[in-house]
Design an enzyme around this catalytic site. Structure first.
Site, PDB file in Angstrom:
ATOM      1  N   ARG A 120       0.846  -1.199   0.000  1.00  0.00           N
ATOM      2  CA  ARG A 120       0.000   0.000   0.000  1.00  0.00           C
ATOM      3  C   ARG A 120       0.871   1.236   0.000  1.00  0.00           C
ATOM      4  O   ARG A 120       2.024   1.206   0.374  1.00  0.00           O
ATOM      5  CB  ARG A 120      -0.911  -0.002   1.234  1.00  0.00           C
ATOM      6  CG  ARG A 120      -1.984  -1.088   1.164  1.00  0.00           C
ATOM      7  CD  ARG A 120      -2.906  -1.046   2.374  1.00  0.00           C
ATOM      8  NE  ARG A 120      -3.698   0.170   2.370  1.00  0.00           N
ATOM      9  CZ  ARG A 120      -3.683   1.061   3.360  1.00  0.00           C
ATOM     10  NH1 ARG A 120      -2.903   0.883   4.414  1.00  0.00           N
ATOM     11  NH2 ARG A 120      -4.428   2.136   3.295  1.00  0.00           N
ATOM     12  N   LYS A 185       3.118  -7.530  12.301  1.00  0.00           N
ATOM     13  CA  LYS A 185       2.369  -7.699  11.046  1.00  0.00           C
ATOM     14  C   LYS A 185       2.798  -8.995  10.366  1.00  0.00           C
ATOM     15  O   LYS A 185       3.982  -9.273  10.244  1.00  0.00           O
ATOM     16  CB  LYS A 185       2.655  -6.496  10.135  1.00  0.00           C
ATOM     17  CG  LYS A 185       1.953  -6.555   8.796  1.00  0.00           C
ATOM     18  CD  LYS A 185       1.977  -5.199   8.090  1.00  0.00           C
ATOM     19  CE  LYS A 185       1.453  -5.299   6.665  1.00  0.00           C
ATOM     20  NZ  LYS A 185       1.291  -4.019   6.002  1.00  0.00           N
ATOM     21  N   ARG A 318      -1.744   5.956  13.287  1.00  0.00           N
ATOM     22  CA  ARG A 318      -0.684   5.311  14.070  1.00  0.00           C
ATOM     23  C   ARG A 318      -1.019   5.401  15.542  1.00  0.00           C
ATOM     24  O   ARG A 318      -1.658   6.357  15.975  1.00  0.00           O
ATOM     25  CB  ARG A 318       0.657   6.041  13.909  1.00  0.00           C
ATOM     26  CG  ARG A 318       1.156   6.021  12.533  1.00  0.00           C
ATOM     27  CD  ARG A 318       2.589   6.499  12.429  1.00  0.00           C
ATOM     28  NE  ARG A 318       3.039   6.234  11.081  1.00  0.00           N
ATOM     29  CZ  ARG A 318       3.464   5.061  10.671  1.00  0.00           C
ATOM     30  NH1 ARG A 318       3.556   4.052  11.511  1.00  0.00           N
ATOM     31  NH2 ARG A 318       3.827   4.871   9.430  1.00  0.00           N
TER      32      ARG A 318
HETATM   33  C1  BTN Z   1       0.447  -3.826   2.369  1.00  0.00           C
HETATM   34  O1  BTN Z   1       1.189  -2.868   2.062  1.00  0.00           O
HETATM   35  O2  BTN Z   1       0.245  -4.143   3.535  1.00  0.00           O
HETATM   36  C2  BTN Z   1      -0.234  -4.599   1.271  1.00  0.00           C
HETATM   37  C3  BTN Z   1       0.659  -5.679   0.749  1.00  0.00           C
HETATM   38  C4  BTN Z   1       0.024  -6.517  -0.332  1.00  0.00           C
HETATM   39  C5  BTN Z   1       1.002  -7.513  -0.914  1.00  0.00           C
HETATM   40  C6  BTN Z   1       0.349  -8.467  -1.867  1.00  0.00           C
HETATM   41  S1  BTN Z   1       1.385  -9.834  -2.280  1.00  0.00           S
HETATM   42  C7  BTN Z   1       0.258 -10.324  -3.504  1.00  0.00           C
HETATM   43  C8  BTN Z   1      -0.187  -9.055  -4.209  1.00  0.00           C
HETATM   44  N1  BTN Z   1       0.756  -8.684  -5.247  1.00  0.00           N
HETATM   45  C9  BTN Z   1       1.357  -7.540  -4.983  1.00  0.00           C
HETATM   46  O3  BTN Z   1       2.198  -6.995  -5.722  1.00  0.00           O
HETATM   47  N2  BTN Z   1       0.920  -7.045  -3.823  1.00  0.00           N
HETATM   48  C10 BTN Z   1      -0.077  -7.893  -3.220  1.00  0.00           C
END
Ligand code: BTN
Length: 321
Positions: A120, A185, A318
């Site tokens: 994100r 996390k 946060r």
């Molecule tokens: C976050 O930032 O918390 C979200 C992470 C999401 C990662 C997943 S892995 C599968 C899918 N492909 C990606 O490139 N991102 C999501």
């Protein structure tokens, strides 16, 4: 993909001769030797026994499309188009390509590793090979863009349900959709809107990343854990995990389309790790206590001026330190 095939032959942990492996894969013994060396260089422990062959020492958790499909109910198995890749830039990007090309109406893309895993807020998502789950579903949701409110929170509920079916309990959800255990996390969700179709259906890519066996990684700037580290008594299989997540996600979408996020509000709320905590956002301009989500999935902060709803994507919340 070849080394994955070699590893699947070695997965029974018996000694296999180079000749038998070469025959099974239709390649030369030299090619087998090269694949063994490559797998060893990638960190897989394989013993070479002189005059006999090769034996796998490491515990492997290989992604196998047939095993994922076998763990799905027949109705779901027939609905999805599953692609399991050894490497990809991003499973979200691949699912989007498949949707755009009209290749599939319900693509599910899983990769062993990602070279450009997306997180994100434009962040990178650490995606080493062979250790974690990187899964994206291309979903078509009825009801236009307004129907998407709460979708990313809904996915957190679905993944949490999936983990509970595998024995992992005590999961925390950090608004909007991070997955936590004991303040660390272990998973994240990235929802990307693809576009609106005729009759108000919206296509979205739901990308889910779960740390499974990973024990070390560089460049992650917050406390994290993997499922195997957090729940060591569970025998984690990425295939079973993928099937459980697909099952739960596709299970919640119809109810969401019908009733919206409010049908899942209480369940999300019960796992809210921000509730009652002193929070801040907008670089400290907004401060107050976490009061949970409203029916649309906004996070409510009780400030000195009253209750302020925070929209997902607007700002990051946060805990005040
Ligand atoms: C976050 O930032 O918390 C979200 C992470 C999401 C990662 C997943 S892995 C599968 C899918 N492909 C990606 O490139 N991102 C999501």
């Amino acid at each position: 993909m070849k080394s994955a095939t070699l590893l699947s032959l070695l997965q029974d942990r018996r000694v296999h001769s180079g000749e038998a492996l070469a025959r099974a894969l239709g390649v030369s013994r030299t090619a087998i030797w090269k694949q063994i060396r490559r797998a060893q260089a990638e960190g897989v422990e394989i013993r070479t026994i002189r005059g006999q062959g090769y034996q796998l020492v490491s515990t492997l958790d290989l992604l196998v499309a047939d095993d994922i499909l076998a763990s799905l109910a027949p109705e779901l198995r027939n609905r999805i188009d599953l692609t399991v890749l050894s490497d990809v830039d991003s499973t979200n990007a691949e699912a989007a390509r498949q949707l755009k090309a009209g290749q599939s109406s319900l693509p599910v893309v899983i990769a062993d590793g990602q070279t450009e895993g997306r997180g994100r807020r434009g962040r990178n998502w650490a995606s080493p090979r062979g250790e974690n789950l990187y899964l994206s579903l291309g979903l078509t949701v009825q009801g236009g863009f307004s129907a998407l409110e709460g979708l990313s929170l809904l996915l957190g509920v679905a993944v949490s349900r999936a983990l509970a079916t595998l024995g992992a309990t005590g999961i925390g959800l950090k608004w909007p959709n991070d997955l936590f255990a004991d303040n660390k996390k272990f998973g994240g969700i990235l929802v990307e809107i693809q576009g609106e179709l005729q009759e108000g259906d919206v296509q979205v890519i739901a990308g889910i990343g779960i740390n499974v066996h990973m024990t070390q990684v560089s460049g992650v700037d917050q406390p994290w854990v993997g499922l195997a580290g957090q729940w060591p008594d569970i025998q984690w299989s990425r295939n079973e995990l993928a099937a459980a997540i697909v099952t739960q996600v596709l299970g919640v979408v119809p109810e969401f389309e019908d009733q919206g996020f409010q049908a899942f509000c209480d369940e999300w709320q019960a796992q809210d790790i921000f509730f009652g905590k002193d929070l801040m956002a907008r670089g400290g301009d907004l401060q107050g206590q976490g009061c949970g989500i409203d029916a649309s999935g906004n996070y409510q902060v009780m400030t000195a001026q009253g209750l302020v709803p925070v929209r997902a994507g607007d700002i990051s919340l946060r805990v005040q330190s």
